[in-house]
Design an enzyme around this catalytic site. Structure first.
Site, PDB file in Angstrom:
ATOM      1  N   TYR A 142      34.659  66.740  37.158  1.00  0.00           N
ATOM      2  CA  TYR A 142      34.732  66.603  35.700  1.00  0.00           C
ATOM      3  C   TYR A 142      34.784  65.115  35.367  1.00  0.00           C
ATOM      4  CZ  TYR A 142      36.597  66.342  30.985  1.00  0.00           C
ATOM      5  OH  TYR A 142      36.776  66.025  29.670  1.00  0.00           O
ATOM      6  N   GLU A 230      31.441  64.203  27.439  1.00  0.00           N
ATOM      7  CA  GLU A 230      31.982  65.003  28.539  1.00  0.00           C
ATOM      8  C   GLU A 230      30.859  65.504  29.441  1.00  0.00           C
ATOM      9  OE1 GLU A 230      35.401  68.035  28.080  1.00  0.00           O
ATOM     10  OE2 GLU A 230      33.585  69.222  27.929  1.00  0.00           O
TER      11      GLU A 230
END
Length: 420
Positions: A142, A230
């Site tokens: 991530y 993101e």
């Protein structure tokens, strides 16, 4: 949650602050943001040198010819383009092999409404699909940049637990979240990328890739006035390359006047119908699940109003800030917007007359109530310049308007009116 920054660069010890929902506020909350679709975000990624899979957008069955012409191999991933996470759980991401499976997946998804854990039961319309070549994945990570409002800094967040719900990871295993705080005077520093890369377990070549990718991501974030960028997951391929397999970008819509090219990307079909209409009317509106419609001038006052409604046992039906210039026309628009929600049983108007006098606001409320033919009780609290004259106008209007002496009194009367 572990931060790899220290006040003194010579100190390399890891500090583990307490988990803060503010620093992991990846949803919209009350801030205004324009969401981009994945394919739009990946186009921005490519323009900033961030590697993404080869793919193309499909809006109709005829576009499949372009898929076969541009994408190699016999296997693809088909992704529904909606402004919501959890697409895989809702059946919005399909891995297909062969032209038959590809055509069937496109036919099934295009024009449907996708229901995910983040959309609610009504779902969101699927008007476009992103079709990409399959990627051979070795590991998933991530990576995100967001505005940490508690620290008043842009913050890098990364984790080896990629592909998972990052809020869940932060809540259950916060030690898996690595962060770096970016000082606005220096911007992102090369050592921050190196520290994060090595902490993720990458080798030297991969750390160099990671540092360059992070540098480009930060440039994209700052140049486009983003509130969130993101990548989940950021993958390490079997060839040892880092690739942004997904992309999410939220743009601060207060800054869209600087980015007309981004404003054109706004997909109103993904917005709540009333919220989309409010944008067109230049009103700040967010739909909620209660029965008390709120009309307030000022975001802070609106938040306080909703808090008091809940304190008195009620539930607000919306957040609505009509702004400092609460003219009769704006009040009328706001009433129509609030009452288009059939769940509204009462309306609470809470206006502070600073820029505009209270008597003029009262005249606007009276005109709006008559014009819209409001049938539910309307509780009005006025404060500020010419407040007494404004109250007299409301009292003498002959309309179903309930005057309130203060904010607490207004909230109490609105909650009672909604259940009577």
């Amino acid at each position: 949650m572990v931060t790899l920054d220290a006040a003194n660069e010579d100190q390399c010890a890891l500090a583990t602050p307490g988990y803060s929902k503010n620093s992991l506020s990846l949803g919209r909350g009350w801030e205004k943001a324009m969401n981009l679709h994945e394919y739009q975000a990946k186009a921005l990624f490519k323009s900033h040198g961030i590697p993404v899979p080869q793919g193309t957008v499909v809006r109709k069955l005829g576009d499949l010819r372009e898929v076969h012409a541009l994408l190699s191999g016999d296997g693809w991933v088909v992704k529904a383009q909606v402004h919501a996470g959890g697409r895989g759980k809702g059946g919005g991401i399909k891995i297909v092999h062969g032209r038959g499976e590809l055509g069937a997946a496109v036919s099934a998804l295009l024009g449907s409404r996708l229901v995910t854990p983040q959309t609610g039961p009504e779902g969101l319309p699927v008007g476009a699909l992103l079709v990409e070549e399959l990627t051979e994945i070795e590991r998933e990570y991530y990576l995100g940049l967001l505005v940490d409002r508690a620290r008043q800094r842009v913050t890098v967040m990364t984790s080896a637990a990629g592909g998972m719900n990052i809020e869940q990871v932060a809540a259950e295993t916060p030690e898996k979240i690595l962060t770096a705080i970016i000082h606005p005077a220096t911007g992102l520093m090369p050592y921050q990328g190196r520290r994060l890369g090595f902490a993720l377990g990458l080798n030297r070549d991969q750390v160099e890739q990671f540092g360059k990718l992070l540098e480009n991501l930060y440039e994209l974030f700052m140049r486009n006035d983003a509130s969130l960028v993101e990548i989940n997951p950021l993958v390490l391929t079997r060839r040892g390359d880092l690739l942004a397999l997904d992309a999410k970008i939220n743009i601060d819509d207060n800054a869209l006047f600087r980015h007309p090219e981004l404003a054109e990307l706004w997909d109103l079909s993904q917005e709540n119908e009333r919220e989309a209409r409010a944008k067109q009317l230049d009103l700040n509106y967010i739909k909620l699940d209660g029965s008390i419609g709120c009309m307030v001038n000022g975001a802070g006052l609106a938040m306080a109003t909703m808090d008091l409604i809940k304190l008195h046992g009620g539930q607000p039906a919306n957040f609505l800030d009509v702004g400092g210039n609460a003219t009769a026309e704006r009040v009328t628009r706001a009433f129509k917007l609030i009452l288009s929600d059939t769940h509204v049983k009462a309306v609470l108007v809470n206006i502070f007359g600073g820029i505009v006098r209270c008597d003029l606001i009262a005249e606007g409320i009276i005109e709006a109530v008559r014009d819209v033919h409001v049938t539910v009780p309307v509780v009005v609290r006025l404060a500020g310049t010419n407040v007494e004259r404004g109250r007299k106008l409301l009292a003498g209007s002959g309309l179903n308007i309930i005057a309130a002496d203060g904010l607490t009194d207004a909230a109490d009367k609105a909650v009672k009116a909604a259940v009577s």
